[in-house]
Write a protein that holds these residues in place. Structure first.
Motif, PDB file in Angstrom:
ATOM      1  N   THR A  49      -8.895   5.586  -1.791  1.00 19.92           N
ATOM      2  CA  THR A  49      -8.946   4.169  -2.165  1.00 19.92           C
ATOM      3  C   THR A  49      -7.991   3.349  -1.315  1.00 19.92           C
ATOM      4  O   THR A  49      -8.336   2.255  -0.856  1.00 19.92           O
ATOM      5  N   ILE A  50      -6.793   3.875  -1.092  1.00 19.44           N
ATOM      6  CA  ILE A  50      -5.823   3.164  -0.261  1.00 19.44           C
ATOM      7  C   ILE A  50      -6.375   2.984   1.150  1.00 19.44           C
ATOM      8  O   ILE A  50      -6.259   1.900   1.733  1.00 19.44           O
ATOM      9  N   GLN A  51      -7.011   4.012   1.707  1.00 19.01           N
ATOM     10  CA  GLN A  51      -7.593   3.898   3.042  1.00 19.01           C
ATOM     11  C   GLN A  51      -8.720   2.874   3.062  1.00 19.01           C
ATOM     12  O   GLN A  51      -8.847   2.100   4.011  1.00 19.01           O
ATOM     13  N   LYS A  52      -9.517   2.827   2.000  1.00 14.33           N
ATOM     14  CA  LYS A  52     -10.581   1.822   1.913  1.00 14.33           C
ATOM     15  C   LYS A  52     -10.001   0.415   1.892  1.00 14.33           C
ATOM     16  O   LYS A  52     -10.538  -0.499   2.525  1.00 14.33           O
ATOM     17  N   ILE A  53      -8.886   0.229   1.180  1.00 10.41           N
ATOM     18  CA  ILE A  53      -8.226  -1.081   1.123  1.00 10.41           C
ATOM     19  C   ILE A  53      -7.692  -1.450   2.510  1.00 10.41           C
ATOM     20  O   ILE A  53      -7.849  -2.590   2.954  1.00 10.41           O
ATOM     21  N   LYS A  54      -7.064  -0.484   3.197  1.00 11.15           N
ATOM     22  CA  LYS A  54      -6.563  -0.748   4.555  1.00 11.15           C
ATOM     23  C   LYS A  54      -7.708  -1.135   5.489  1.00 11.15           C
ATOM     24  O   LYS A  54      -7.598  -2.093   6.253  1.00 11.15           O
ATOM     25  N   ASP A  55      -8.802  -0.382   5.425  1.00  3.99           N
ATOM     26  CA  ASP A  55      -9.963  -0.679   6.269  1.00  3.99           C
ATOM     27  C   ASP A  55     -10.509  -2.074   5.985  1.00  3.99           C
ATOM     28  O   ASP A  55     -10.846  -2.825   6.908  1.00  3.99           O
ATOM     29  N   PHE A  56     -10.595  -2.426   4.723  1.00  2.00           N
ATOM     30  CA  PHE A  56     -11.072  -3.747   4.331  1.00  2.00           C
ATOM     31  C   PHE A  56     -10.134  -4.830   4.857  1.00  2.00           C
ATOM     32  O   PHE A  56     -10.585  -5.853   5.378  1.00  2.00           O
ATOM     33  N   ALA A  57      -8.826  -4.611   4.729  1.00  6.87           N
ATOM     34  CA  ALA A  57      -7.839  -5.591   5.192  1.00  6.87           C
ATOM     35  C   ALA A  57      -7.960  -5.811   6.697  1.00  6.87           C
ATOM     36  O   ALA A  57      -7.866  -6.950   7.171  1.00  6.87           O
ATOM     37  N   VAL A  58      -8.209  -4.752   7.444  1.00  6.12           N
ATOM     38  CA  VAL A  58      -8.393  -4.886   8.897  1.00  6.12           C
ATOM     39  C   VAL A  58      -9.695  -5.633   9.187  1.00  6.12           C
ATOM     40  O   VAL A  58      -9.730  -6.575   9.981  1.00  6.12           O
ATOM     41  N   GLY A  70       2.193   6.362  -7.111  1.00  7.02           N
ATOM     42  CA  GLY A  70       1.077   6.989  -7.794  1.00  7.02           C
ATOM     43  C   GLY A  70       0.481   6.128  -8.884  1.00  7.02           C
ATOM     44  O   GLY A  70       0.654   6.403 -10.059  1.00  7.02           O
ATOM     45  N   VAL A  71      -0.230   5.097  -8.494  1.00  5.01           N
ATOM     46  CA  VAL A  71      -0.918   4.246  -9.458  1.00  5.01           C
ATOM     47  C   VAL A  71      -2.153   4.991  -9.958  1.00  5.01           C
ATOM     48  O   VAL A  71      -2.958   5.493  -9.163  1.00  5.01           O
ATOM     49  N   LYS A  72      -2.294   5.079 -11.273  1.00 10.69           N
ATOM     50  CA  LYS A  72      -3.395   5.820 -11.885  1.00 10.69           C
ATOM     51  C   LYS A  72      -4.743   5.289 -11.383  1.00 10.69           C
ATOM     52  O   LYS A  72      -5.005   4.090 -11.426  1.00 10.69           O
ATOM     53  N   GLY A  73      -5.564   6.195 -10.895  1.00 13.85           N
ATOM     54  CA  GLY A  73      -6.895   5.828 -10.424  1.00 13.85           C
ATOM     55  C   GLY A  73      -6.952   5.368  -8.972  1.00 13.85           C
ATOM     56  O   GLY A  73      -8.022   5.065  -8.464  1.00 13.85           O
ATOM     57  N   VAL A  74      -5.804   5.286  -8.313  1.00  9.43           N
ATOM     58  CA  VAL A  74      -5.773   4.850  -6.915  1.00  9.43           C
ATOM     59  C   VAL A  74      -5.227   5.996  -6.073  1.00  9.43           C
ATOM     60  O   VAL A  74      -4.036   6.284  -6.092  1.00  9.43           O
ATOM     61  N   GLY A  75      -6.123   6.643  -5.366  1.00  5.66           N
ATOM     62  CA  GLY A  75      -5.724   7.773  -4.528  1.00  5.66           C
ATOM     63  C   GLY A  75      -5.717   7.407  -3.060  1.00  5.66           C
ATOM     64  O   GLY A  75      -5.900   6.243  -2.675  1.00  5.66           O
ATOM     65  N   ILE A  76      -5.543   8.413  -2.243  1.00  6.62           N
ATOM     66  CA  ILE A  76      -5.461   8.216  -0.793  1.00  6.62           C
ATOM     67  C   ILE A  76      -6.745   7.588  -0.250  1.00  6.62           C
ATOM     68  O   ILE A  76      -6.693   6.706   0.612  1.00  6.62           O
ATOM     69  N   LEU A 126       0.822  -1.206   0.000  1.00  9.04           N
ATOM     70  CA  LEU A 126       0.000   0.000   0.000  1.00  9.04           C
ATOM     71  C   LEU A 126       0.857   1.258   0.000  1.00  9.04           C
ATOM     72  O   LEU A 126       0.532   2.239  -0.672  1.00  9.04           O
ATOM     73  N   SER A 127       1.957   1.223   0.701  1.00 10.20           N
ATOM     74  CA  SER A 127       2.873   2.358   0.722  1.00 10.20           C
ATOM     75  C   SER A 127       3.478   2.598  -0.656  1.00 10.20           C
ATOM     76  O   SER A 127       3.585   3.740  -1.113  1.00 10.20           O
ATOM     77  N   MET A 128       3.860   1.515  -1.330  1.00 12.58           N
ATOM     78  CA  MET A 128       4.425   1.639  -2.678  1.00 12.58           C
ATOM     79  C   MET A 128       3.392   2.208  -3.645  1.00 12.58           C
ATOM     80  O   MET A 128       3.710   3.058  -4.471  1.00 12.58           O
TER      81      MET A 128
END
Length: 71
Positions: A55-64, A47-53, A40-42
């Motif tokens: 979206t990354i937070q949503k992925i972290k929340d889902f992973a938890v 800066g992956v196109k279409g993946v912003g802060i 997620l840090s990488m």
């Protein structure tokens, strides 16, 4: 003994009292958490196109939520 030294000592005692299986599970979980956070840090840094802060937070929340990552 400083507060930090006491914390480190208590953690070390906890590990020494673990069974082989508990140690294995602990290390495996720690590595998995590290890998997920590194990915997620990488994504965030490169800066992956279409993946912003957001979206990354949503992925972290889902992973938890699903148990892939500790809070």
């Amino acid at each position: 003994m400083t507060a930090e030294e006491k914390t480190v000592h208590e953690f070390a005692v906890k590990i020494r009292k673990m069974t082989d299986r508990q140690i294995y599970d602990f290390v495996k979980e720690s590595n998995a958490n590290s890998d997920i956070l590194e990915l997620l840090s990488m994504i965030e840094k490169k800066g992956v196109k279409g993946v912003g802060i957001t979206t990354i937070q949503k992925i972290k929340d889902f992973a938890v939520q699903e148990g892939f990552l500790n809070e």
